[in-house]
Design a protein around this motif. Structure first.
Motif, mmCIF file in Angstrom:
data_model
loop_
_atom_site.group_PDB
_atom_site.id
_atom_site.type_symbol
_atom_site.label_atom_id
_atom_site.label_comp_id
_atom_site.label_asym_id
_atom_site.label_seq_id
_atom_site.Cartn_x
_atom_site.Cartn_y
_atom_site.Cartn_z
ATOM 1 N N ALA B 77 0.882 -1.362 0.139
ATOM 2 C CA ALA B 77 -0.190 0.529 -0.445
ATOM 3 C C ALA B 77 1.072 0.710 0.146
ATOM 4 N N VAL B 78 1.445 1.213 -1.437
ATOM 5 C CA VAL B 78 2.488 2.539 -1.006
ATOM 6 C C VAL B 78 2.789 2.882 -2.657
ATOM 7 N N PRO B 79 3.236 4.031 -3.171
ATOM 8 C CA PRO B 79 2.836 4.079 -3.925
ATOM 9 C C PRO B 79 3.789 4.000 -5.019
ATOM 10 N N ALA B 80 3.247 3.743 -6.816
ATOM 11 C CA ALA B 80 4.252 2.537 -7.862
ATOM 12 C C ALA B 80 5.604 2.442 -7.344
ATOM 13 N N SER B 81 6.307 3.399 -7.617
ATOM 14 C CA SER B 81 7.353 3.857 -7.569
ATOM 15 C C SER B 81 8.422 3.045 -6.350
ATOM 16 N N THR B 82 7.883 3.409 -5.611
ATOM 17 C CA THR B 82 8.418 3.001 -4.138
ATOM 18 C C THR B 82 7.779 1.164 -4.479
ATOM 19 N N VAL B 83 7.034 0.689 -4.697
ATOM 20 C CA VAL B 83 6.363 -0.856 -5.039
ATOM 21 C C VAL B 83 7.673 -1.510 -5.315
ATOM 22 N N LEU B 84 8.570 -0.427 -6.845
ATOM 23 C CA LEU B 84 9.326 -1.425 -7.466
ATOM 24 C C LEU B 84 10.234 -1.271 -6.591
ATOM 25 N N GLU B 85 10.718 -0.325 -5.576
ATOM 26 C CA GLU B 85 11.755 -0.328 -5.265
ATOM 27 C C GLU B 85 12.104 -1.515 -4.143
ATOM 28 N N ILE B 86 11.252 -1.337 -3.259
ATOM 29 C CA ILE B 86 11.057 -2.724 -2.513
ATOM 30 C C ILE B 86 11.643 -3.717 -3.303
ATOM 31 N N LEU B 87 11.188 -3.379 -3.929
ATOM 32 C CA LEU B 87 11.236 -5.276 -4.723
ATOM 33 C C LEU B 87 12.091 -5.634 -5.166
ATOM 34 N N LYS B 88 12.943 -4.157 -5.234
ATOM 35 C CA LYS B 88 14.905 -4.746 -5.371
ATOM 36 C C LYS B 88 14.991 -5.011 -4.548
ATOM 37 N N GLY B 89 14.982 -4.573 -3.693
ATOM 38 C CA GLY B 89 15.925 -4.826 -1.806
ATOM 39 C C GLY B 89 14.942 -6.696 -1.687
ATOM 40 N N PRO B 90 15.899 -6.838 -0.303
ATOM 41 C CA PRO B 90 15.800 -8.224 -0.023
ATOM 42 C C PRO B 90 14.174 -8.443 0.236
ATOM 43 N N VAL B 91 13.793 -9.619 -0.611
ATOM 44 C CA VAL B 91 11.829 -10.021 0.093
ATOM 45 C C VAL B 91 11.922 -10.914 -0.440
ATOM 46 N N GLU B 92 12.947 -12.339 -0.501
ATOM 47 C CA GLU B 92 13.199 -13.382 -0.346
ATOM 48 C C GLU B 92 12.092 -14.563 0.502
ATOM 49 N N ASN B 93 11.527 -13.651 1.496
ATOM 50 C CA ASN B 93 10.487 -14.534 2.334
ATOM 51 C C ASN B 93 9.247 -14.678 1.813
ATOM 52 N N ILE B 94 9.297 -13.026 1.019
ATOM 53 C CA ILE B 94 7.889 -12.954 0.383
ATOM 54 C C ILE B 94 7.658 -13.710 -0.382
ATOM 55 N N LYS B 95 5.780 -14.551 -0.358
ATOM 56 C CA LYS B 95 5.686 -15.740 -1.726
ATOM 57 C C LYS B 95 5.304 -14.880 -2.459
ATOM 58 N N GLY B 96 4.107 -14.303 -1.830
ATOM 59 C CA GLY B 96 2.846 -13.634 -2.683
ATOM 60 C C GLY B 96 2.523 -11.804 -2.258
#
Lengths: 443, 443
Positions: B77-96
């Motif tokens: 629930a963050v702005p579109a550009s922030t979604v991309l930024e966060i996904l570029k970081g460590p998100v290995e524990n996210i399944k969905g």
């Protein structure tokens, strides 16, 4: 008919007699008297019943002949056989009768025989009659309410511009109840049941010249004299829009119609042709007829088929556009000028085409921006759809749209689907007389 | 897609992270957290926001990578550009992921470019995703509610048997609100917006094997992979009824659909053919889809087209019969046996055919008499219509009809048009789970 002629006195009565009047709340006549009094009828009311001296403070007469006054409307709320007996007695002072009693043509051969005798005696005594097997008149202009259903059960609409003509009493009650519930008014509602005398043609002739009636809605099971109907309807259409629903179109419905008000429904195609010839707008369902009443109570007919759709929910806009196209309307693009003006005023993600989608970032004023910039000569009708989820959208939008609509000669319709919260929010429109539709389709 | 496979974990999550969590009631994420808590989700909830230590008593994490647990669903629930930024970081524990943010394909070329990058990164990191530009999941089985609209504005339906799949978030909110308002429950509702990954086919595959889902309703703007859709839908249809509404059928709607969720609607005829091939029941409008949900939530599909109509208002019966014939259903006559039995039991003026008209003299038990004697092998479905004017008709009729319906394998639908009083009376049906329709047509 020896009794042909104008039936205006049914809608401008100075005196009403209630035959079979009773203080017993289980009797239909008790409800009728209650409703007449509640409605605030300004003329004389004469209860008639040999068993009482007085009912609700009104002097009660043994028989209609005992009333030393002309009677514009005598409401008969007595059993079928008693109707005939009373009519055989002295009834010279009765001009019109509303016979609410059932037990005539609609019950089979025996009742049909009774109805033939009723017709004879009415002609002989030169009494015009509505019914039998009907509810009669609900009239916001003359303040008459002969319906034998309590207003606790069926709400009464306020004063408005649409008059409704119907064979079916249950239809009359239903549309009145729903229109009242949705804030739409009516002028006059006539339920004429088995049509032993007064029928849709008589009423159409009156409504054509009736100033309080701006539009007419017809519920038709059957028409006996097609030629006269087309003439009366054509005359009315020249003055105001006439919308009709024909029921009993197909076999099962047709059979039911015949047992309902003793009507023979005839071939549907003949009705279609008659409607076309008379310039009547035919609708396909009860809901469409009610929707037409709601719109025509507030607006004139749209001059064309070009619809502007403004919404704050993309999916809703698409569904409405689909429904418009399905209904033979058109949803043309915005003008280039409107697009460039709107891009500057609307929320950043707004979709500036038709449907205009103001999105969840909408504020009240965006609806007005969209109406002001886009609802130009290119369109004949605007449908404004509101989902009430967006945080910056408030009930105040109703007042703003009302101001716009009051300076606009074209219809602005509101579509507000949803549950409890939406209904509460959209009540802001109904309370100021702007018709609201809960559905995306129909109408 | 490298990330293909089952999406069951979206519907049985053990942990949910809310990225962009905030205690500020003006933020969407605040409403999401509120709804998740209200729903009673039994698993772990992890708010994520570098600006807070704690939100509503829950420990708040600076980034998803800081959570030492797998995350079944990460709500973005963050702005579109922030979604991309966060996904570029460590998100290995996210399944969905459920990406509710807008600002992607639906806003034009720039957003489309952003969505392509989003898709890339999701595939690379093997994260399954719903959205962007969506509401996510409302699930009465797993107790998940990711919708960013308050339940004050959009009511939540109780637990039921119908699951709803939709591109449009406003559609999801609207049907939930109205179903809740009309006493109908849902199993799972999925709003997948722009469908960067998870689409109707993924969901249909899951719902086919989902035990709590008894029927599926689909709102479709566009389908990208037609072959896969037909396979998934066919598989589901073998297990349970699937009903679909295609919007954007015609030009204007199609254009609006494309700007709405960035979808290309394609030729309507192709959808019609696909629905037929998969065995999907196609409906024509939002209202029909909602009506189907109300019925399928309570009853199995009717086995045939033969309708018995029971009413206490002649006009209503005729209109319903017309509407049935119009919809391709049949309204066959009563059996001679049923007629002779009913003549003995029903009010004297009752019309003993189909529609059965119990008239204004109806008592509660007459409805049961008519159902018991007439609703035999000759019929697949009964429509029981009630006008509440008759003095001897009471709310108790609902309980009586419920008892009958609970011993009957065929659908018994209630039609109760009218205003305030009728709605109050018919609430007796909704409160015991029997679907009520206010309209005579549709459905």
């Amino acid at each position: 008919m020896t009794t042909e002629g104008q039936i205006d006195f049914f809608f401008k009565p100075e005196s009403i007699a209630l035959i079979g009047a009773s203080p017993n709340p289980e009797k239909l006549s008790c409800t009728i008297l209650e409703n007449l009094l509640k409605m605030g009828f300004k003329g004389k009311i004469y209860p008639v019943n040999p068993g009482y001296q007085e009912i609700r403070g009104l002097k009660c007469y043994p028989a209609p002949g005992d009333i030393k006054d002309k009677i514009d409307i005598a409401i008969f709320a007595v059993p079928a056989s008693t109707v005939l007996e009373i009519l055989k007695g002295p009834v010279e002072n009765i001009k019109g009768a509303i016979i609410v009693s059932s037990g005539f043509r609609e019950i089979g051969p025996e009742g049909k025989e009774m109805e033939v005798r009723l017709k004879d005696i009415l002609e002989k005594k030169k009494i015009r009659a509505m019914g039998p097997n009907c509810l009669g008149i609900y009239d916001t202009a003359s303040k008459v309410d002969t319906f034998f259903i309590s207003s606790d059960k069926v709400e009464r609409p306020s004063s408005g511009g649409v008059s409704v003509l119907t064979q079916s009493g249950s239809f009359a009650a239903m549309i009145m109840d729903e229109m009242a519930n949705e804030g739409a008014g009516v002028a006059r509602v006539v339920s004429y049941g088995n049509k032993v005398d007064v029928d849709e043609s008589d009423c159409l002739e009156f409504l054509a010249r009736d100033e309080v009636t701006k539009a007419v809605a017809l519920y038709i099971e059957s028409v006996v004299n097609g030629r006269r109907f087309i003439a009366a309807a054509s005359g009315c259409v020249q003055k105001k829009p006439v919308v009709a629903l024909k029921v009993g179109k197909r076999d099962p419905g047709a059979k039911a119609a015949s047992s309902h008000t003793g009507a023979v429904s005839g071939r549907y195609e003949a009705y279609e042709a008659a409607f076309r010839k008379a310039g009547i707008i035919e609708v396909e369902s009860y809901e469409e007829l009610k929707d037409a009443c709601k719109v025509l109570n507030r607006y004139p007919l749209a001059k064309g088929k070009r619809v502007l759709i403004i919404t704050d929910g993309g999916g809703i806009g698409i569904s409405i556009a689909d429904a418009c196209e399905e209904a033979g309307l058109r949803v043309p693009d915005l003008s280039i000028e409107a697009i460039s003006k709107l891009r500057k005023k609307l929320p950043v993600f707004a979709s500036v085409r038709n449907p205009v989608d103001l999105t969840g970032n909408v504020k009240d004023e965006h609806y007005i921006d969209a109406l002001q910039e886009a609802f130009g000569e290119e369109y004949d009708l605007a449908i404004v759809s509101l989902l009430w989820g967006p945080p910056l959208l408030s009930k105040g939008v109703a007042e703003k749209i009302k101001v716009f609509a009051s300076h606009c000669e074209k219809p602005v319709l509101i579509c507000s689907p949803g549950g409890r919260f939406s209904r509460e929010m959209s009540s802001a429109f109904t309370s100021i007389g702007i018709p609201v539709f809960l559905l995306l389709t129909g109408g």
